[in-house]
Design a protein around this motif. Structure first.
Motif, mmCIF file in Angstrom:
data_model
loop_
_atom_site.group_PDB
_atom_site.id
_atom_site.type_symbol
_atom_site.label_atom_id
_atom_site.label_comp_id
_atom_site.label_asym_id
_atom_site.label_seq_id
_atom_site.Cartn_x
_atom_site.Cartn_y
_atom_site.Cartn_z
ATOM 1 N N VAL A 159 -2.522 2.592 -10.563
ATOM 2 C CA VAL A 159 -2.894 2.963 -11.931
ATOM 3 C C VAL A 159 -4.309 3.522 -11.966
ATOM 4 C CG1 VAL A 159 -3.311 2.066 -14.251
ATOM 5 C CG2 VAL A 159 -1.337 1.266 -12.939
ATOM 6 N N LEU A 160 -5.244 2.837 -11.294
ATOM 7 C CA LEU A 160 -6.633 3.291 -11.283
ATOM 8 C C LEU A 160 -6.771 4.617 -10.550
ATOM 9 C CD1 LEU A 160 -9.570 2.733 -11.964
ATOM 10 C CD2 LEU A 160 -9.766 1.433 -9.831
ATOM 11 N N ALA A 161 -6.073 4.767 -9.440
ATOM 12 C CA ALA A 161 -6.138 6.023 -8.691
ATOM 13 C C ALA A 161 -5.640 7.191 -9.533
ATOM 14 C CB ALA A 161 -5.310 5.904 -7.410
ATOM 15 N N THR A 162 -4.588 6.956 -10.318
ATOM 16 C CA THR A 162 -4.055 8.014 -11.172
ATOM 17 C C THR A 162 -5.025 8.359 -12.286
ATOM 18 O OG1 THR A 162 -1.791 7.291 -10.704
ATOM 19 C CG2 THR A 162 -2.126 8.668 -12.652
ATOM 20 N N TYR A 206 0.250 -0.637 -4.803
ATOM 21 C CA TYR A 206 1.036 -0.828 -6.018
ATOM 22 C C TYR A 206 0.698 -2.190 -6.616
ATOM 23 C CZ TYR A 206 3.744 3.083 -4.198
ATOM 24 O OH TYR A 206 4.135 4.309 -3.717
ATOM 25 N N ASP A 207 0.457 -2.195 -7.929
ATOM 26 C CA ASP A 207 0.072 -3.435 -8.601
ATOM 27 C C ASP A 207 0.676 -3.441 -9.996
ATOM 28 O OD1 ASP A 207 -1.733 -5.875 -8.979
ATOM 29 O OD2 ASP A 207 -2.362 -4.576 -10.632
ATOM 30 N N TYR A 208 1.225 -4.590 -10.402
ATOM 31 C CA TYR A 208 1.858 -4.701 -11.710
ATOM 32 C C TYR A 208 1.273 -5.854 -12.524
ATOM 33 C CZ TYR A 208 5.117 -1.725 -9.221
ATOM 34 O OH TYR A 208 5.656 -0.707 -8.481
ATOM 35 N N ALA A 209 0.090 -6.316 -12.125
ATOM 36 C CA ALA A 209 -0.531 -7.422 -12.828
ATOM 37 C C ALA A 209 -1.338 -6.959 -14.032
ATOM 38 C CB ALA A 209 -1.443 -8.219 -11.887
ATOM 39 N N THR A 210 -1.781 -5.714 -14.029
ATOM 40 C CA THR A 210 -2.563 -5.188 -15.142
ATOM 41 C C THR A 210 -2.312 -3.702 -15.270
ATOM 42 O OG1 THR A 210 -4.793 -4.811 -15.971
ATOM 43 C CG2 THR A 210 -4.531 -4.887 -13.603
ATOM 44 N N VAL A 255 0.831 -1.194 0.000
ATOM 45 C CA VAL A 255 0.000 0.000 0.000
ATOM 46 C C VAL A 255 0.870 1.249 0.000
ATOM 47 C CG1 VAL A 255 -1.953 -1.116 1.115
ATOM 48 C CG2 VAL A 255 -0.191 -0.062 2.522
ATOM 49 N N ARG A 256 0.305 2.313 -0.556
ATOM 50 C CA ARG A 256 1.063 3.556 -0.686
ATOM 51 C C ARG A 256 1.235 4.259 0.660
ATOM 52 N NH1 ARG A 256 -1.101 7.380 -5.364
ATOM 53 N NH2 ARG A 256 -2.732 7.820 -3.823
ATOM 54 N N ARG A 257 0.218 4.171 1.512
ATOM 55 C CA ARG A 257 0.280 4.794 2.842
ATOM 56 C C ARG A 257 -0.275 3.816 3.869
ATOM 57 N NH1 ARG A 257 -1.694 9.219 -0.228
ATOM 58 N NH2 ARG A 257 -0.183 10.925 -0.403
ATOM 59 N N GLY A 258 0.342 3.809 5.039
ATOM 60 C CA GLY A 258 -0.161 2.981 6.121
ATOM 61 C C GLY A 258 0.312 1.545 6.041
ATOM 62 N N GLU A 259 -0.362 0.678 6.835
ATOM 63 C CA GLU A 259 -0.027 -0.734 6.913
ATOM 64 C C GLU A 259 -1.036 -1.561 6.131
ATOM 65 O OE1 GLU A 259 2.528 -2.299 8.210
ATOM 66 O OE2 GLU A 259 3.490 -0.413 8.800
ATOM 67 N N SER A 260 -0.538 -2.589 5.450
ATOM 68 C CA SER A 260 -1.395 -3.427 4.616
ATOM 69 C C SER A 260 -2.464 -4.138 5.440
ATOM 70 C CB SER A 260 -0.542 -4.456 3.865
ATOM 71 O OG SER A 260 -1.349 -5.386 3.189
#
Length: 871
Positions: A629-632, A660-664, A606-611
């Protein structure tokens, strides 16, 4: 004008016959650049046209398609569709996949359409080649009957009446071939690669009783299709889409646009290096033919005539190179089409591209385009030398060394231009994308390459002074040889600067892409290690290969959950569901899973905080996690709400975290499994991630899973059981396949740069035959002449490599921080892969020496008497 053309023909013929090797090298260089461009463009078009042809051919006269996405639609909706104004017919459709089972046949996969066979065959332009008559319709429509296309029949070696063992969904089923499908016109079409079952039989076979993948609608002739679509939408659930069939191919093109664009831009690198090669060739021609230029001007030829003369000569080389490049590019496209198609299948949507490109109108149009590109590249590269030739006065044309003296005078001006281009690149890198395309990022990379190319002549001149200062006083004969090589390279900064620029561009692109790919791979590895934690993943066969189509082909039944939970050694089972939905007008992946189990066993970056805290809060509050990607793309962040259209209506869901995701690259939305069931009423599961107890023997657990599922259903085809390490390795293999094309295109650019070095040195040998003969006459050996040429190649290579390393570092930053981020939205952790870095430098150095070896041998073999004949 006839006299001018006669002069042109005679001069070009003389030039080609006097310098066949240099002409050949130039033509090959242009051909390689055109070949890469044509191949990538043709492969891209072939892949997308294959998908479009499949969509439109199978759709037939269908004007509207009604779909519920991956979750399908209820078959009861067809009644409401048929009652809508302007609708002539509404047909149920199932699109799934069948896998041929048996020895050496496990990978034979075919898409299966479930249609109303009696009503649809005529309207969709197919006919049935069967041995039965119309009285045997009951036999044709029984549940275990299937119709297969001609290509499928040939691949499976099957004929009408044969029994086949197929995997339909998760089950193994024996079917009988009821007939062979043919295009009504007997032409080759997509129907040759498909299979068809009656709609009722398909629903039973795939466990979809009561559900459809889509509904195909035919509207009344002359009816307003948009108005009919609006009328249908008013009676459909909110999540159901109503669209034209052609829009599906448009969606695919939109989805893969950034991938195709980056690939196309990379293919233009070969053309860019080819421009340097042509520039070099024509500069040599102008330098060698100064006296001819003076004669032309003396006999009355105007500046424009001289300029056009050289441009036409370059155009002739370009046409020849474009023709060769078009033919070779079309052959290369056959291989690239398969690679591009597999990459798109891995990353985006399943599609088949066989690379079977025919000699149709598209082929000849591509050849004409390739010839045009080659001609344009050649004339662009020759523009500067041609204008110089036209602007040279007769008296100055006869003055020895005047041409290169003017080049030296311009080195300072080019240095200022280079610094300006580099400054412009820095400013452009801060600009945002235009409609999702990093236009200014591409311009920044061009400015970097243009700036460093402009600095090349200045750097070559500076090298001479540096070499003089560092030369030892007692360096002897070897030092003298090196000094002569440096002096000659520095005396010709104009022509040698172009050669250095070509090498610099090829190496800079190679280093930039290598650093980007290795950094991306490193980032993906970190992501995999943090997020892919399950010990075993139970998945549909072919899940990782992107070859499945339809919801059942990519799904597992919910009845497996209690069976898997009861397996000894299994401590936790997750239900992972991955479907495609539309959110805020964006088509993206929706993932649902047991977030509390995931919080305890695994994590998201996650970008902020704990998962763990974010996952627990999302499960408790009905919130969602969105990918970076979706947030952007949507301009949202933690704490905002997201409007999601579901079968239960439009819902506003709070965004708990961004991960962060790199699957799609299309964006991903994650929610708890319970919330997904409540909103979508979908019980299917994509994969079951299993967490084992500490010390549990993984091989025994896998065997127990297979045995338990076989007891549950004896006809079950064993699923794919992937270990954690196997899954990670498979993901990285998909990643490596994705970037295989970039390495091919980089290699082409480096080969063209090598040709530029060979071209430069061959011409240098031709011009310096008298110099070499003089050196031989005063005692220099053939080995020393070879060393002289090799040292010159080494010095040019050293300058090119130095600039290439600097350019590659800057390009890597632009690719990672600007172009990739604006194209796909991913955050990549930049690393410096020293091993790959040194390999690229070593390859460039080796290429330089190899390119210099053959001219060096040739120079050493030149007869002394011939070289001194004019003295």
């Amino acid at each position: 004008m006839p006299a001018f053309l006669t002069v042109f023909r005679l001069l070009v013929t003389a030039h080609v016959t006097e310098h066949p090797l240099r002409t050949l090298l130039t033509v090959i260089g242009v051909a390689l650049g055109v070949s890469a461009s044509v191949a990538v463009r043709t492969a891209n078009l072939d892949v997308l046209q294959s998908f479009e042809q499949a969509v439109l051919t199978v759709a037939g006269p269908t004007t509207l398609e009604i779909s519920g996405g991956d979750v399908g639609v209820n078959e009861d909706l067809i009644v409401f569709v048929r009652g809508a104004p302007g609708v002539v017919s509404a047909s149920p459709v199932i699109l799934q996949v069948a896998r041929r089972l048996g020895e050496a046949a496990a990978e034979q996969v075919v898409q299966v359409l479930g249609l109303d066979v009696l009503a649809e065959f005529e309207s969709r332009g197919i006919r049935l080649k069967a041995d039965r008559t119309e009285q045997d319709l009951g036999w044709l429509l029984t549940p275990n009957r299937i119709f297969i296309g001609r290509e499928v029949a040939a691949q499976w070696d099957a004929a009408t009446g044969d029994e086949l063992t197929l995997q339909l969904g998760p089950r193994r089923t024996t079917v009988v071939v009821a007939g062979i499908l043919e295009e009504a016109s007997s032409r080759t079409s997509i129907w040759d690669q498909l299979a068809v079952m009656d709609i009722a039989a398909a629903q039973i076979a795939f466990g979809m009783v009561g559900r459809l993948d889509r509904i195909d609608v035919i509207t009344e002739p002359g009816a307003d299709v948009t108005a009919v679509a609006d009328a249908i939408r008013r009676v459909m659930p909110p999540h159901v889409t109503v669209e034209r069939p052609a829009s599906r191919s448009g969606q695919v093109e939109q989805m893969v646009r950034a991938f195709r664009l980056n690939l196309m831009v990379l293919s233009w690198v070969g053309l860019l290096v080819g421009i340097f090669l042509i520039y070099n060739t024509m500069s040599f021609a102008v330098a060698q033919r100064r006296r001819e230029i003076g004669i032309y001007r003396t006999i009355g030829m105007t500046q424009a005539h001289v300029t056009v003369l050289f441009l036409l000569e370059a155009a002739a080389l370009g046409v020849l190179g474009g023709l060769v490049g078009s033919l070779s590019g079309t052959l290369l496209a056959r291989k690239l089409a398969v690679l591009v198609g597999r990459t798109i299948s891995d990353l985006y949507v399943p599609m088949a591209a066989t690379g079977a490109l025919g000699l149709g109108p598209d082929f000849w149009a591509m050849c004409v385009e390739g010839v045009g590109v080659g001609c344009a590249v050649a004339m662009l590269g020759a523009l500067g030398p041609s204008l110089d030739a036209g602007g040279t006065a007769a008296a100055r044309a006869l003055a020895p060394g005047d041409y290169e003296a003017r080049r030296q005078m311009r080195a300072g001006l080019l240095g200022v231009l280079g610094a300006t281009c580099l400054l412009a690149a820095g400013l452009l890198s801060f600009a945002g994308p235009i409609r999702g395309v990093p236009v200014f990022g591409y311009l920044a990379t061009f400015c970097v390459l243009a700036g460093l190319s402009s600095l090349a002549p200045f750097c070559i001149g500076a090298l001479r002074g540096s070499a003089l200062r560092q030369r030892p006083a007692n360096s002897g004969l070897q030092g003298a040889v090196r000094q002569i090589a440096v002096d000659h390279a520095a005396r010709n900064p104009g022509r040698n600067g172009v050669t250095v620029s070509a090498l610099m561009v090829g190496l800079a692109i190679m280093i930039g892409v290598v650093v980007m790919v290795r950094s991306f791979r490193h980032t993906v590895e970190i992501w995999i290690n943090e997020t892919v934690v399950a010990d075993i993943v139970v998945a549909p066969s072919g899940w990782l290969r992107g070859s499945e189509a339809g919801t059942v082909g990519r799904s597992l039944p919910p009845s497996w959950m209690p069976v898997l939970t009861a397996i000894p050694g299994v401590s936790g089972v997750d239900e992972y569901r991955d479907v495609r939905v539309e959110v805020e007008g964006q088509r993206l992946a929706l993932v649902s899973r047991d977030l509390k189990l995931h919080a305890a066993r695994s994590r998201y970056l996650v970008r902020r905080g704990e998962s763990a805290e974010a996952l627990m809060r999302a499960a408790d509050t009905g919130g969602v996690l969105v990918s970076e990607v979706l947030a952007t793309r949507l301009g949202v962040r933690e704490g905002d709400t997201l409007n999601v259209t579901t079968p239960e209506g439009r819902r506003s869901l709070p965004i708990v975290a961004v991960f962060y995701d790199y699957a799609t690259d299309g964006g991903k939305l994650v929610m708890d499994r319970a919330l997904y069931r409540q909103l979508w009423r979908d019980e299917l599961v994509t994969v079951y991630p299993l967490y084992l107890e500490e010390g549990a023997p993984i091989d025994r657990v896998r065997a127990d899973i297979v045995s338990a599922l076989q007891r549950l259903d004896p006809d079950l085809q064993p699923p794919l059981l992937i270990r954690n390490a196997e899954l990670r390795r498979e993901i990285l293999e998909i990643f490596d396949r994705t970037f295989l094309l970039t390495y091919v295109l980089e290699a082409i650019a480096v080969v063209i740069a090598m040709l530029g070095i060979v071209n430069t040195l061959v011409t240098s040998v031709l011009e310096r035959r008298r110099e070499f003969a003089t050196l031989r006459a005063i005692g220099a050996s053939a080995a020393q002449i070879r060393q002289l040429v090799l040292w010159e190649a080494a010095y040019l290579g050293a300058v090119g490599i130095t600039l290439g390393v600097a350019g590659g570092a800057v390009l890597a930053v632009l690719l990672i921080k600007v172009i990739n981020r604006q194209s796909f939205g991913w955050t990549i952790q930049m690393i410096v892969p020293f091993g790959a870095f040194m390999q690229a430098i070593g390859l460039a150095a080796a290429a330089t020496l190899v390119a210099g070896y053959f001219p060096a041998r040739w120079a050493a073999k030149q007869p002394v008497v011939d070289g001194l004949r004019g003295e």
